[in-house]
Structure formats: structure tokens, C-alpha cells
Motif scaffolding. Structure first.
Motif, PDB file in Angstrom:
ATOM      1  N   ARG A   1     -26.891 -31.627 -59.330  1.00 29.59           N
ATOM      2  CA  ARG A   1     -26.363 -31.545 -57.954  1.00 29.59           C
ATOM      3  C   ARG A   1     -25.350 -32.664 -57.700  1.00 29.59           C
ATOM      4  O   ARG A   1     -24.301 -32.430 -57.082  1.00 29.59           O
ATOM      5  CB  ARG A   1     -27.528 -31.648 -56.965  1.00 29.59           C
ATOM      6  CG  ARG A   1     -27.123 -31.547 -55.486  1.00 29.59           C
ATOM      7  CD  ARG A   1     -26.593 -30.171 -55.157  1.00 29.59           C
ATOM      8  NE  ARG A   1     -26.317 -30.020 -53.738  1.00 29.59           N
ATOM      9  CZ  ARG A   1     -27.128 -29.392 -52.881  1.00 29.59           C
ATOM     10  NH1 ARG A   1     -28.263 -28.870 -53.308  1.00 29.59           N
ATOM     11  NH2 ARG A   1     -26.804 -29.265 -51.617  1.00 29.59           N
TER      12      ARG A   1
ATOM     13  N   GLU B   1     -21.442 -32.138 -56.421  1.00 27.12           N
ATOM     14  CA  GLU B   1     -20.968 -32.694 -55.159  1.00 27.12           C
ATOM     15  C   GLU B   1     -19.802 -33.662 -55.377  1.00 27.12           C
ATOM     16  O   GLU B   1     -18.971 -33.850 -54.490  1.00 27.12           O
ATOM     17  CB  GLU B   1     -22.114 -33.406 -54.435  1.00 27.12           C
ATOM     18  CG  GLU B   1     -23.214 -32.470 -53.958  1.00 27.12           C
ATOM     19  CD  GLU B   1     -22.680 -31.361 -53.068  1.00 27.12           C
ATOM     20  OE1 GLU B   1     -21.978 -31.671 -52.086  1.00 27.12           O
ATOM     21  OE2 GLU B   1     -22.950 -30.186 -53.356  1.00 27.12           O
TER      22      GLU B   1
ATOM     23  N   ARG C   1     -16.111 -32.392 -54.758  1.00 30.54           N
ATOM     24  CA  ARG C   1     -15.572 -32.018 -53.452  1.00 30.54           C
ATOM     25  C   ARG C   1     -14.275 -32.740 -53.128  1.00 30.54           C
ATOM     26  O   ARG C   1     -13.280 -32.111 -52.715  1.00 30.54           O
ATOM     27  CB  ARG C   1     -16.623 -32.274 -52.374  1.00 30.54           C
ATOM     28  CG  ARG C   1     -17.749 -31.267 -52.406  1.00 30.54           C
ATOM     29  CD  ARG C   1     -19.023 -31.733 -51.725  1.00 30.54           C
ATOM     30  NE  ARG C   1     -18.797 -32.109 -50.331  1.00 30.54           N
ATOM     31  CZ  ARG C   1     -19.775 -32.453 -49.504  1.00 30.54           C
ATOM     32  NH1 ARG C   1     -21.038 -32.455 -49.929  1.00 30.54           N
ATOM     33  NH2 ARG C   1     -19.509 -32.801 -48.262  1.00 30.54           N
TER      34      ARG C   1
ATOM     35  N   ARG D   1     -33.085 -19.731 -53.216  1.00 27.47           N
ATOM     36  CA  ARG D   1     -33.151 -21.089 -53.764  1.00 27.47           C
ATOM     37  C   ARG D   1     -32.131 -21.290 -54.879  1.00 27.47           C
ATOM     38  O   ARG D   1     -31.509 -22.343 -54.976  1.00 27.47           O
ATOM     39  CB  ARG D   1     -34.567 -21.374 -54.278  1.00 27.47           C
ATOM     40  CG  ARG D   1     -35.585 -21.679 -53.190  1.00 27.47           C
ATOM     41  CD  ARG D   1     -36.827 -22.326 -53.778  1.00 27.47           C
ATOM     42  NE  ARG D   1     -37.467 -21.476 -54.773  1.00 27.47           N
ATOM     43  CZ  ARG D   1     -38.409 -20.576 -54.500  1.00 27.47           C
ATOM     44  NH1 ARG D   1     -38.810 -20.416 -53.238  1.00 27.47           N
ATOM     45  NH2 ARG D   1     -38.950 -19.840 -55.452  1.00 27.47           N
TER      46      ARG D   1
ATOM     47  N   GLY E   1     -28.797 -21.501 -53.413  1.00 29.92           N
ATOM     48  CA  GLY E   1     -28.721 -22.699 -52.585  1.00 29.92           C
ATOM     49  C   GLY E   1     -28.433 -23.969 -53.365  1.00 29.92           C
ATOM     50  O   GLY E   1     -28.203 -25.022 -52.762  1.00 29.92           O
ATOM     51  N   ARG E   2     -28.489 -23.904 -54.697  1.00 26.05           N
ATOM     52  CA  ARG E   2     -28.112 -25.076 -55.484  1.00 26.05           C
ATOM     53  C   ARG E   2     -26.636 -25.422 -55.306  1.00 26.05           C
ATOM     54  O   ARG E   2     -26.229 -26.546 -55.574  1.00 26.05           O
ATOM     55  CB  ARG E   2     -28.401 -24.831 -56.967  1.00 26.05           C
ATOM     56  CG  ARG E   2     -29.879 -24.646 -57.294  1.00 26.05           C
ATOM     57  CD  ARG E   2     -30.071 -24.401 -58.782  1.00 26.05           C
ATOM     58  NE  ARG E   2     -31.473 -24.108 -59.092  1.00 26.05           N
ATOM     59  CZ  ARG E   2     -31.915 -23.817 -60.312  1.00 26.05           C
ATOM     60  NH1 ARG E   2     -31.058 -23.776 -61.334  1.00 26.05           N
ATOM     61  NH2 ARG E   2     -33.191 -23.561 -60.517  1.00 26.05           N
ATOM     62  N   ILE E   3     -25.848 -24.455 -54.878  1.00 24.83           N
ATOM     63  CA  ILE E   3     -24.444 -24.701 -54.558  1.00 24.83           C
ATOM     64  C   ILE E   3     -24.356 -24.941 -53.059  1.00 24.83           C
ATOM     65  O   ILE E   3     -24.614 -24.038 -52.251  1.00 24.83           O
ATOM     66  CB  ILE E   3     -23.542 -23.513 -54.953  1.00 24.83           C
ATOM     67  CG1 ILE E   3     -23.819 -23.091 -56.401  1.00 24.83           C
ATOM     68  CG2 ILE E   3     -22.085 -23.869 -54.753  1.00 24.83           C
ATOM     69  CD1 ILE E   3     -23.568 -24.171 -57.416  1.00 24.83           C
ATOM     70  N   SER E   4     -24.009 -26.140 -52.672  1.00 24.08           N
ATOM     71  CA  SER E   4     -24.001 -26.487 -51.249  1.00 24.08           C
ATOM     72  C   SER E   4     -22.900 -25.741 -50.505  1.00 24.08           C
ATOM     73  O   SER E   4     -21.872 -25.361 -51.091  1.00 24.08           O
ATOM     74  CB  SER E   4     -23.812 -27.996 -51.094  1.00 24.08           C
ATOM     75  OG  SER E   4     -22.499 -28.388 -51.461  1.00 24.08           O
ATOM     76  N   GLY E   5     -23.129 -25.563 -49.220  1.00 29.51           N
ATOM     77  CA  GLY E   5     -22.124 -24.911 -48.380  1.00 29.51           C
ATOM     78  C   GLY E   5     -20.789 -25.615 -48.363  1.00 29.51           C
ATOM     79  O   GLY E   5     -19.738 -24.974 -48.497  1.00 29.51           O
ATOM     80  N   PRO E   6     -20.753 -26.964 -48.196  1.00 23.71           N
ATOM     81  CA  PRO E   6     -19.462 -27.661 -48.204  1.00 23.71           C
ATOM     82  C   PRO E   6     -18.682 -27.482 -49.502  1.00 23.71           C
ATOM     83  O   PRO E   6     -17.444 -27.388 -49.489  1.00 23.71           O
ATOM     84  CB  PRO E   6     -19.860 -29.128 -47.993  1.00 23.71           C
ATOM     85  CG  PRO E   6     -21.145 -29.067 -47.254  1.00 23.71           C
ATOM     86  CD  PRO E   6     -21.851 -27.856 -47.792  1.00 23.71           C
TER      87      PRO E   6
ATOM     88  N   ALA F   1     -23.380 -18.438 -48.355  1.00 23.64           N
ATOM     89  CA  ALA F   1     -22.848 -19.710 -47.863  1.00 23.64           C
ATOM     90  C   ALA F   1     -21.357 -19.704 -47.757  1.00 23.64           C
ATOM     91  O   ALA F   1     -20.764 -20.599 -47.193  1.00 23.64           O
ATOM     92  CB  ALA F   1     -23.299 -20.868 -48.773  1.00 23.64           C
TER      93      ALA F   1
END
Length: 534
Positions: free
Chosen positions: A343, A347, A350, A403, A406-411, A533
Motif C-alpha cells: 500500500r 500511495e 500519487r 476488500r 479496496g486495496r487501491i485507494s480512491g485518491p 471508487a
């Protein structure tokens, strides 16, 4: 030891350069010589002054100036190289080598050659006056052979940026690499004695030969043909849009659907690099010794394993080194099994996705690397990989699917321009003949669209900021209403709406349209609805 008189050379070295000064001071008990070199600080190559001081006293060899272990080991390499080359080493004197500025970290064996030349100049074996207008870098073997150094292109770019007229003297492979920079004088050498012969006093000097750049032969494309991927018309179209506007892409589909094949062929849809872009890409690769002259002006494809750490992706270490995103500068970064990456590593993508640069901060200093890459990510829709498949039944519950995605964040997902479903291909499609346009035809359409963008706004659509969107993205009223209603219903952020407009503008450019229509917006919306997302 008899007193030495070190003067500026009466004859300019290497045909025409006037020596500004000779920095060698000798008395009966000590002598000092100065040699110019360069360190690596990120993609920069700041100048380093190598000062060598010989004095009477207990024999010793001290090296100072924030040098790491590799640099300190130069003491043994230089000693052996001088002796095995038939040159004298001042065993009975106190040797002090200072690498200035003292607060700049120095690493690697690039200072072997400058240190050896400083010792020879300080001991009167070569003409110190000839050192003043030259820069040196090179690692020495114990036999005196010169080995290539990392970052030769970065050194050459820094010298050109500073307007330095001092020729660079480098080992032959590094010199041929640096010679790619036009307007810069580069001299090559294979052995320490080659450099010593050029620095002998008076007419005994034998000038070094000018370095010739690595040849730039046209290479056959190493990317596969897009038509080899059976079916997947929607995914192929998305890759064409991405190539035309330099957009990032996420491919979502079951195992074996062709996601990796599509990603590996994407680089073949991109136009050749300009000379300036090729130099920037090669300079970053040179920092880690990955520059390949045979692939000059070819886009780089980097595909790290999903076990890669955040440091491996964005760079780091001490001193900082470029990561995969910088090695993919002006190229393609392919991340397969995207949710399986740590994760923290995901991140960290970004900021460079937005800015095209990455700044690595450490307690002592910062290093900045370019990272203008195109991201192609691929993932399964669920842990078993068959969610939504018409060929196999998915064994995952809705919570497991949520789940996993969801490992890929929305931002982070919000920063991906195109999200494309790659469905499983049935047996009838696999047995059919290749379909769709060949890579060359797709690349031509993408190149024309990209040229249209650069004429209009000076950059690709993916890099338009808010002011650029307001100025250059002309949208029809009906298309604007349709986009606003869809964004409100799906709850898209302002960033998501801007990215939708950039993609729609690229689709309009591929169609040769001046204004964005409803059809262009509708197609762009389809590229942002694969994951919840998005």
C-alpha cells in the motif's frame, strides 16, 4: 626532494584551450595539486575539487570530504594502479586528499583517476598546469585500466548547463556516452598511462583522442504487434486514446484475458523520443548503469514485480538513487497485479502522477528526479480473478471483492485517466484471424492527435492544468450538461471531472473535431466506471 616550480603550461592542452591557472604550490617540505571532477547528487552533477597535499612526516594516506566507503577504498586502488603502471608512489610522505565541498556526499569509484593525477602532479611527475582546464572521472583497476563510471550523461548535461568549456576526460565507454551531448568536448582514455602521457611537460605530451559517441543504429521495434491480441477492441481503443493524450490506464480483467500482452505492446504506439527527451531518459538510466545506446530514442518499458517496495518504486537510499518511476521517465511503467503491491508503494505514486517529478528527502539533503511516465496498471477484478466472467464462475463473496478492490485507494484511482475492462476471450475469438488495426496505423493516428495538441496548447492533454482546460477545452453546451449530470450522479471529484475533460479532448483530437461533443464525453465516461471508487 628538490623544490619544484609549477607554472602554467606554455602550450594549451588538446589543441586550443588556454590554461587559466596552475594550482600547484611546492616548497622543500610540501606540495599541493588541484584536480577538477564531479559528483552525483540526484540527476545533478555538482563540481568537486580534488585537492592533494604532500608533506613530510609519518607516511600516511588520509582522504577527507564526506566520502563513503567506495571512495575511501580508492587509497588502495590508486596505490596499486600507480605502481603497476610504472609510476612512483610517494611512500615516504604524508598524503592528504580533500574532496571539496566538504558537505557534499561523494560515492563510487569515480574519484580514483582525479586522486591519482593529483598525487602525480603534487609529486612533480606530470605537468600540474595542464590540469587546470580539464575535468576527470574514472575508476581504476589495480593494473591501471580505466573502468566506466555511472552518470556520465548527467556529468555532461551539468557541464553544458553551467557553460563550462573544460573538456571531460573519461574512460572510453563513459566518454562515448557523454559525447552524445552536442557542443561538449569529451576526451577518452583506456588506461591511466594514456592520461599521464597527455599531461607530461612540454612537447612530450601526447593529446588524448576526442570521444566519438555511441552509434545510433535504427533498431527494429522490440514491441509486439497489437493485432496479436485477439478481440479486446475496447481495450485497444483505450490504449490508442492513452497514446494520443499521454494518459494513464488501468486494465481490469480475469487471468489470461490479454492484459499483459496489451501493456507490453503499448510502447509501440508511442512516437519516438525527441533528442532532448532521449537525453533526459538516458541520463537517468546512466545513473544506475542501464543506458543502452542501441535503444537510443526508444521508449523505456519498466515492469517491476509486485513485491517491489516503495523505495524501489520511487527511489531512495543514501545517497538517493532513482526508482522505477524515474527509470521510466518519458517511457512506460507497467504494474501488473496492481493490488498486490504494498500500500505504501502505491500511495507514493500519487504525487509523481500529478507533477512528473519526485523529491526524496533525507535528514542531510534532498534529491529530485524526473518521473514523467505513463502508467499502465493491470489487476484482476477479485481474488480468484473471475468476477463478472461469462466463462468461469467466481468463488468470491461480495465482501471479498470489495476488500480486494479496496486495496487501491480512491485518491490514487482518481488519478488514473482510463479504466478499462478486459473481458475473458472465448474460444471462437481465439481461433479467429487477427483483427483490428496494426500497431503502425494506431501509432500514426495517435501521433497526429498529439501533434494537434502541441500546436494548440504546447503540451499533451494529460498535462493540462485548470487554466489550460478553461482556455483550450472547448465543449458543446449539450456535452457540458451531460457531463455535469453524470458527475453529480456518480459523485466524481473535481479532479475526476478535469480528467474526464482531458480524455474527452483527446478523443475529439483523434476524430479531428474542434469542439467536444456528446459522443466524445460519453466515450470518456465509459473509461471511468470499471471500479466503484473511480
Amino acid at each position: 626532494m628538490a623544490p619544484l616550480r609549477c607554472q602554467s603550461a606554455s602550450q594549451p592542452p588538446f589543441g586550443g584551450l588556454v590554461v587559466a591557472e596552475a594550482r600547484c604550490h611546492d616548497r622543500s617540505d610540501m606540495s599541493l595539486a588541484v584536480v577538477h571532477s564531479r559528483a552525483l547528487d540526484g540527476l545533478d552533477a555538482p563540481e568537486v575539487t580534488v585537492e592533494v597535499h604532500l608533506a613530510n612526516g609519518l607516511p600516511s594516506f588520509t582522504l577527507v570530504g564526506l566520502a563513503d566507503t567506495e571512495v575511501k577504498e580508492a587509497r588502495e586502488r590508486v596505490r596499486a594502479a600507480l605502481l603497476n603502471s610504472g609510476l612512483a608512489f610517494p611512500h615516504n610522505q604524508r598524503i592528504t586528499v580533500n574532496l571539496a565541498p566538504a558537505d557534499l556526499p561523494k560515492e563510487s569509484g569515480r574519484f580514483d583517476l582525479p586522486i591519482a593525477l593529483g598525487i602525480l602532479a603534487a609529486s612533480g611527475q606530470i605537468d600540474a598546469g595542464r590540469l587546470a582546464d580539464l575535468e576527470f572521472a574514472g575508476e581504476l583497476s589495480l593494473a591501471g585500466d580505466l573502468r566506466p563510471v555511472r552518470g556520465a550523461l548527467a556529468m555532461a548535461l551539468a557541464a553544458r548547463h553551467e557553460g563550462r568549456e573544460r573538456p571531460l576526460v573519461l574512460p572510453d565507454p563513459s566518454a562515448r556516452e557523454a559525447a552524445l551531448i552536442e557542443g561538449l568536448q569529451v576526451r577518452s582514455a583506456k588506461h591511466l598511462l594514456d592520461v599521464v602521457s597527455a599531461l607530461l611537460p612540454g612537447d612530450a605530451a601526447q593529446p588524448l583522442s576526442a570521444a566519438t559517441p555511441w552509434p545510433r543504429p535504427p533498431t527494429a521495434p522490440r514491441w509486439g504487434e497489437l493485432r496479436d491480441v485477439k478481440g479486446q477492441a475496447a481495450a485497444k481503443r483505450a490504449l490508442e486514446v492513452a497514446a494520443a493524450g499521454q494518459h494513464s490506464v488501468l486494465l481490469v480483467g480475469p487471468p489470461g484475458a490479454g492484459k499483459s500482452m496489451l501493456a507490453q505492446r503499448f510502447a509501440g504506439l508511442l512516437p519516438p523520443l525527441s533528442d532532448e527527451q532521449a537525453l533526459e531518459s538516458a541520463a537517468v538510466l546512466s545513473l544506475v548503469g542501464r543506458f543502452d545506446a542501441g535503444r537510443w530514442r526508444e521508449r523505456v518499458l519498466r515492469a517491476p514485480h509486485h513485491s517491489a517496495s516503495a523505495v524501489a518504486l520511487v527511489g531512495g537510499g543514501s545517497p538517493p538513487r532513482p526508482g522505477e518511476i524515474s527509470l521510466a521517465h518519458h517511457g512506460v511503467l507497467f504494474l501488473d497485479e496492481w493490488p498486490e503491491f504494498p500500500r505504501a508503494a502505491l500511495e507514493a505514486l500519487r504525487e509523481p502522477l500529478e507533477t512528473g517529478r519526485i523529491t526524496i528527502s533525507r535528514a542531510a539533503r534532498q534529491a529530485e528526479f524526473p518521473a514523467r511516465f505513463q502508467l499502465i496498471a493491470a489487476m484482476n477484478p477479485c481474488p480468484c480473478g473471475h468476477a463478472g466472467s461469462t466463462l468461469r464462475t467466481c468463488r468470491c463473496s461480495s465482501d471479498m471483492v470489495a476488500r480486494y478492490q479496496g486495496r487501491i485507494s480512491g485518491p490514487l484511482l482518481d488519478r488514473i485517466d482510463l479504466q478499462v475492462e478486459v473481458p475473458a476471450v472465448g474460444p471462437e475469438a481465439l481461433s479467429a484471424l487477427p483483427d483490428g488495426d496494426p500497431s503502425e496505423a494506431v501509432a500514426e493516428r495517435a501521433a497526429r492527435a498529439r501533434e494537434r495538441q502541441h500546436r494548440r496548447q504546447g503540451c499533451s492533454n494529460a498535462f493540462l492544468d485548470s487554466n489550460g482546460i478553461d482556455t483550450h477545452v472547448a465543449i458543446e453546451p449539450g456535452a457540458a450538461q451531460f457531463m455535469q449530470a453524470t458527475s453529480l450522479r456518480l459523485g466524481w471529484s473535481a479532479r475526476g471531472q478535469h480528467r474526464l475533460l482531458r480524455v474527452a479532448r483527446t478523443i475529439a483530437d483523434l476524430a479531428g473535431a474542434e469542439h467536444i461533443g456528446v459522443g466524445h464525453v460519453a466515450e470518456a465516461i465509459q473509461y471511468r466506471r470499471v471500479l466503484a471508487a473511480g
